[in-house]
Design a protein around this motif. Structure first.
Motif, PDB file in Angstrom:
ATOM      1  N   GLN A 202      48.680  29.206  45.776  1.00  0.00           N
ATOM      2  CA  GLN A 202      49.067  30.615  45.844  1.00  0.00           C
ATOM      3  C   GLN A 202      49.025  31.262  44.460  1.00  0.00           C
ATOM      4  OE1 GLN A 202      48.689  31.259  49.201  1.00  0.00           O
ATOM      5  NE2 GLN A 202      50.348  32.695  48.861  1.00  0.00           N
ATOM      6  N   HIS A 203      49.479  30.507  43.450  1.00  0.00           N
ATOM      7  CA  HIS A 203      49.423  31.033  42.081  1.00  0.00           C
ATOM      8  C   HIS A 203      47.977  31.267  41.656  1.00  0.00           C
ATOM      9  CE1 HIS A 203      50.540  31.693  37.921  1.00  0.00           C
ATOM     10  NE2 HIS A 203      49.658  30.764  37.552  1.00  0.00           N
ATOM     11  N   ALA A 204      47.108  30.283  41.967  1.00  0.00           N
ATOM     12  CA  ALA A 204      45.690  30.452  41.621  1.00  0.00           C
ATOM     13  C   ALA A 204      45.080  31.632  42.368  1.00  0.00           C
ATOM     14  CB  ALA A 204      44.928  29.163  41.946  1.00  0.00           C
ATOM     15  N   LEU A 205      45.472  31.788  43.645  1.00  0.00           N
ATOM     16  CA  LEU A 205      44.944  32.905  44.430  1.00  0.00           C
ATOM     17  C   LEU A 205      45.402  34.241  43.850  1.00  0.00           C
ATOM     18  CD1 LEU A 205      43.417  33.884  46.923  1.00  0.00           C
ATOM     19  CD2 LEU A 205      45.491  33.548  48.263  1.00  0.00           C
ATOM     20  N   GLU A 206      46.655  34.291  43.411  1.00  0.00           N
ATOM     21  CA  GLU A 206      47.153  35.528  42.810  1.00  0.00           C
ATOM     22  C   GLU A 206      46.411  35.827  41.511  1.00  0.00           C
ATOM     23  OE1 GLU A 206      49.145  38.977  42.575  1.00  0.00           O
ATOM     24  OE2 GLU A 206      49.130  37.546  44.256  1.00  0.00           O
ATOM     25  N   GLN A 207      46.123  34.785  40.738  1.00  0.00           N
ATOM     26  CA  GLN A 207      45.339  34.978  39.518  1.00  0.00           C
ATOM     27  C   GLN A 207      43.955  35.532  39.834  1.00  0.00           C
ATOM     28  OE1 GLN A 207      47.867  34.749  37.133  1.00  0.00           O
ATOM     29  NE2 GLN A 207      46.334  33.715  35.876  1.00  0.00           N
ATOM     30  N   LEU A 208      43.323  34.993  40.886  1.00  0.00           N
ATOM     31  CA  LEU A 208      42.002  35.485  41.295  1.00  0.00           C
ATOM     32  C   LEU A 208      42.080  36.946  41.720  1.00  0.00           C
ATOM     33  CD1 LEU A 208      40.603  32.456  43.341  1.00  0.00           C
ATOM     34  CD2 LEU A 208      39.730  33.329  41.172  1.00  0.00           C
ATOM     35  N   ARG A 209      43.122  37.299  42.456  1.00  0.00           N
ATOM     36  CA  ARG A 209      43.249  38.686  42.915  1.00  0.00           C
ATOM     37  C   ARG A 209      43.480  39.637  41.742  1.00  0.00           C
ATOM     38  NH1 ARG A 209      46.871  37.244  48.317  1.00  0.00           N
ATOM     39  NH2 ARG A 209      45.085  36.968  49.722  1.00  0.00           N
ATOM     40  N   ARG A 210      44.280  39.180  40.763  1.00  0.00           N
ATOM     41  CA  ARG A 210      44.471  40.026  39.581  1.00  0.00           C
ATOM     42  C   ARG A 210      43.167  40.187  38.800  1.00  0.00           C
ATOM     43  NH1 ARG A 210      49.888  37.749  39.071  1.00  0.00           N
ATOM     44  NH2 ARG A 210      49.098  36.062  37.753  1.00  0.00           N
ATOM     45  N   HIS A 211      42.418  39.077  38.715  1.00  0.00           N
ATOM     46  CA  HIS A 211      41.120  39.151  38.018  1.00  0.00           C
ATOM     47  C   HIS A 211      40.176  40.108  38.739  1.00  0.00           C
ATOM     48  CE1 HIS A 211      37.526  37.980  35.850  1.00  0.00           C
ATOM     49  NE2 HIS A 211      36.970  37.505  36.961  1.00  0.00           N
ATOM     50  N   ARG A 212      40.157  40.021  40.063  1.00  0.00           N
ATOM     51  CA  ARG A 212      39.274  40.909  40.826  1.00  0.00           C
ATOM     52  C   ARG A 212      39.713  42.366  40.690  1.00  0.00           C
ATOM     53  NH1 ARG A 212      38.244  40.657  47.362  1.00  0.00           N
ATOM     54  NH2 ARG A 212      36.552  42.193  47.433  1.00  0.00           N
ATOM     55  N   ALA A 213      41.044  42.587  40.708  1.00  0.00           N
ATOM     56  CA  ALA A 213      41.536  43.958  40.531  1.00  0.00           C
ATOM     57  C   ALA A 213      41.169  44.490  39.155  1.00  0.00           C
ATOM     58  CB  ALA A 213      43.058  43.986  40.734  1.00  0.00           C
ATOM     59  N   ASP A 214      41.224  43.609  38.141  1.00  0.00           N
ATOM     60  CA  ASP A 214      40.832  44.036  36.793  1.00  0.00           C
ATOM     61  C   ASP A 214      39.356  44.393  36.758  1.00  0.00           C
ATOM     62  OD1 ASP A 214      41.359  44.262  33.842  1.00  0.00           O
ATOM     63  OD2 ASP A 214      39.860  42.655  33.799  1.00  0.00           O
ATOM     64  N   LEU A 215      38.516  43.587  37.432  1.00  0.00           N
ATOM     65  CA  LEU A 215      37.081  43.900  37.488  1.00  0.00           C
ATOM     66  C   LEU A 215      36.845  45.237  38.196  1.00  0.00           C
ATOM     67  CD1 LEU A 215      35.535  40.404  38.362  1.00  0.00           C
ATOM     68  CD2 LEU A 215      35.430  41.603  36.163  1.00  0.00           C
ATOM     69  N   GLN A 216      37.583  45.482  39.277  1.00  0.00           N
ATOM     70  CA  GLN A 216      37.418  46.743  40.003  1.00  0.00           C
ATOM     71  C   GLN A 216      37.844  47.930  39.134  1.00  0.00           C
ATOM     72  OE1 GLN A 216      39.773  45.781  43.442  1.00  0.00           O
ATOM     73  NE2 GLN A 216      37.978  45.245  44.678  1.00  0.00           N
ATOM     74  N   ARG A 217      38.932  47.726  38.365  1.00  0.00           N
ATOM     75  CA  ARG A 217      39.349  48.799  37.453  1.00  0.00           C
ATOM     76  C   ARG A 217      38.281  49.071  36.399  1.00  0.00           C
ATOM     77  NH1 ARG A 217      40.954  48.764  32.631  1.00  0.00           N
ATOM     78  NH2 ARG A 217      41.154  46.490  32.593  1.00  0.00           N
TER      79      ARG A 217
END
Length: 669
Positions: free
Chosen positions: A449-464
């Protein structure tokens, strides 16, 4: 639309041909499937969506994989891939007041050149080639796949909405699909592609300059970002699948821990502390009871003797009073006779003798009580003290003793229950293996779950970064528009295209704002119907730009989501889907996979009583043995038209569909 029958052939965990009749009955809209985790509930939901949408179906475990690879994976492992698998779905809908029956048949097999798929639509019993060829357009006009998640969903979609992480995106896609504003957004994206093409064509004709170079560099960066986003999306999808598998393993570890007595083991210290408290309370109660017994309480056993004693004490008081009176009378009579003798002459002797005789006779008559013996010879207050003892002291002591006996019985009963639970507590050695397995499963799930949250934050940063870069590209493009375009018509096209996009953005915002009131009212109405606190939410607002939902409490102030309990957020998520489905105006069945998995008992009752019977004219529920069972099944039973059990043979990895329900609840069905 009414689903009448689903039939699967060697699909997923279903071996051979398995079918279920889905037609509801008047007043009984619910079709209830029961199955264990991994027993084929989600597979059945996937089959319905796959039959309707084919390559566009949003199935549970496809991810971003190729459609043909997904079909290959769906063929039952124990069957011949050359024979393949298939799905047949029969349903009906009304058009211009007339019912039409449809049958969708989708089959596929592994051939020489890979997956070979066939699809056929029959209408009113006859093959319809036109519908078969244009089925994607037909179903898109009736139930677009972008709206299917409002009617076909599972507990994970409710979880995402309730946690708020993807709520705005889900609500936005649903509202865009309902109002058709996604077409406006698509047109805006097409205009951006058109503008890039015009600029690319012009860039090839113009001499390089600083702005043009910056624009090309920015567009190259945008392409790299898009590639990174695609890779991040694939990685996130794989992480989600892994997380789901770990979640299933964690649940299995929890079940094993519970079965081994883990819950009792974890409560051991609390039970021992409670036992000590109860023993102290029992000792205190017994001491209080002993104190009463050491006092006046035993005299209650001889109440009759106490009454006789009081009567005797009162009688002896009368004897003493009679003796005193006799002495007083003797003294009075002697004084009277002496006085008469002094006054009388010699001839009055006879009269005095008569008086003396009369007075002596009167004293003898009055002296009867005074002659009785004094047995007790007690204080004159003894009778009053015995009366106080019998009237107040003993009743109070007996009442206190009764209360103490009841308290002692209650304490003893609870103590026996606690000691019984302690007797069942397994030893540390017995529970160690299950506890280690649970801790390892929990640690693995938390890490994923922690790794998944990191991936989602990374993807959100890419989208930003993508959004910032697109804004920069647009700014550079407009900066180079006047300098770089040498042809007037290209300049006009780009300028007008930008204006049209701005107009489309404003149009989209106004369309959403115009229909927001009705959507907000429907979602709020559904939420209030589901909630057992009708005064909690007074209003609901949807931001037309961000699609964020804001609740307004009864005091007129915004109600933050973190003030809602987890169950209330789950009900709000369900109300969102219900309200949006009602706003669509489409008579579509509702299918829910694992509908109660994350709710507590009070909120489960609200869904069972207020939502499932009213969610649609046809409601298909796919439940585990921990959800719609016991009182919830009894509560829902009057609305259930059909029961099915997904019987899974874990040894053969095969599921079959049979009529009935979980064995302990079949009598109620």
């Amino acid at each position: 639309m009414i689903l009448d029958e689903i039939s699967v052939q060697d699909f997923g965990v279903y071996a051979g041909c398995q079918q279920a009749e889905l037609t509801p009955q008047p007043g009984r809209p619910v079709i209830l499937f029961g199955g264990m985790n991994g027993g084929g509930k989600t597979t059945l939901l996937d089959a319905i969506q796959l039959a309707l949408y084919g390559p566009r179906a949003r199935t549970s475990n496809r991810g971003r994989g190729a459609y043909h690879d997904y079909l290959r994976a769906c063929i039952h492992r124990g069957s011949d891939p050359g024979e393949g698998a298939g799905i047949r779905l029969r349903w009906r809908r009304w058009q211009e007041g007339e019912a039409h029956h449809y049958e969708l048949s989708r089959q596929w097999r592994v051939g020489i050149k890979g997956i070979e798929e066939s699809f056929e639509v029959r209408k009113d019993g006859l093959p319809d080639d036109l519908l078969t060829q244009h089925w994607p357009e037909t179903i898109a006009g009736y139930l677009p796949e972008r709206l299917a998640h409002l009617f076909f969903f599972d507990g994970e979609q409710i979880k995402d909405l309730a946690e708020g992480q993807h709520a705005a995106a889900i609500i936005g896609s649903a509202i865009d699909g309902l109002l058709g504003t996604d077409l406006v957004e698509r047109l805006g994206n097409d205009l951006r592609v058109f503008e890039r093409g015009v600029r690319a064509e012009q860039h090839a004709r113009e001499q390089d300059n600083e702005a043009a170079q910056a624009l090309r560099a920015a567009e190259a960066q945008l392409k790299q970002l898009q590639d990174q986003l695609d890779a991040a999306a694939l990685e996130e999808g794989a992480a989600v699948n892994a997380s789901n598998q770990l979640a299933a393993g964690l649940q299995a570890a929890k079940d094993a821990f519970t079965a081994a007595g883990g819950d009792l083991y974890q409560r051991r210290e609390a039970l021992e502390q409670r036992r000590a408290e109860l023993r102290q309370r029992r000792q205190a109660t017994e001491d209080a009871l002993r104190a009463l017994i050491a006092g006046p309480l035993p005299l209650g056993l001889v109440d009759g003797l106490l009454e006789e004693l009081a009567d005797r004490a009162a009688h002896e008081t009368g004897i003493r009073q009679a003796r005193l009176l006799a002495e007083v009378l003797d003294q009075r009579d002697a004084a009277l006779l002496d006085h008469l003798a002094n006054l009388a002459d010699d001839g009055a002797g006879t009269l005095i003798e008569h008086v003396r005789s009369h007075l002596a006779q009167d004293r003898r008559e009055r002296a009867g009580l005074a002659q009785e013996p004094l047995l007790l010879d007690a204080d004159d207050q003894l009778a009053a003290r015995i009366g106080h003892l019998r009237g107040q002291v003993l009743p109070e002591a007996q009442s206190q003793a009764g209360g103490l006996r009841r308290t002692l019985a209650q304490v003893q009963a609870e103590l026996e229950g606690v000691e019984g639970e302690l007797d069942q507590v397994p030893s540390a050695e017995h529970i160690a293996a299950a506890q280690r397995a649970l801790e390892q499963a929990q640690a693995a799930f938390d890490a994923k779950q922690h790794a998944l949250e990191q991936l989602r934050r990374h993807r959100a940063d890419l989208q930003r970064r993508q959004g910032d870069l697109e804004t920069r590209i647009e700014r550079l493009a407009r900066a180079t528009l006047d300098d770089g375009l040498s042809v007037d018509h290209r300049r006009r096209m780009l300028r007008h295209s930008a204006k049209v996009r701005d107009t489309l953005t404003e149009l989209r915002r106004r369309v959403i704002a115009r229909h927001a009131d009705r959507i907000e009212a429907l979602i709020l109405e559904c939420f209030q119907r589901l909630l057992h606190k009708p005064g909690l939410a007074h209003r609901l607002r949807i931001d037309p730009d961000s699609y964020r939902i804001t609740l307004i409490g009864g005091d007129g102030h915004p109600l933050p989501f973190d003030r809602l309990s987890a169950g209330e957020r789950q009900l709000l998520a369900t109300a969102m889907l219900w309200g949006l489905a009602r706003a669509s105006g489409r008579p579509i069945p509702t299918i829910i996979d694992t509908p109660l998995g994350r709710l507590d008992s009070s909120h489960r009752r609200n869904l069972v009583d207020r939502y499932f019977p009213a969610a649609s004219h046809q409601v298909i529920l796919l439940s585990t043995d921990q959800e719609l069972v016991g009182p919830y099944h009894e509560q829902l039973a009057p609305y259930v038209a059909r029961h099915y059990l997904l019987a899974h043979d874990s040894r053969r990895a095969v599921t079959s569909i049979t009529e009935g329900y979980f064995a302990e609840y079949e009598a109620a069905s």
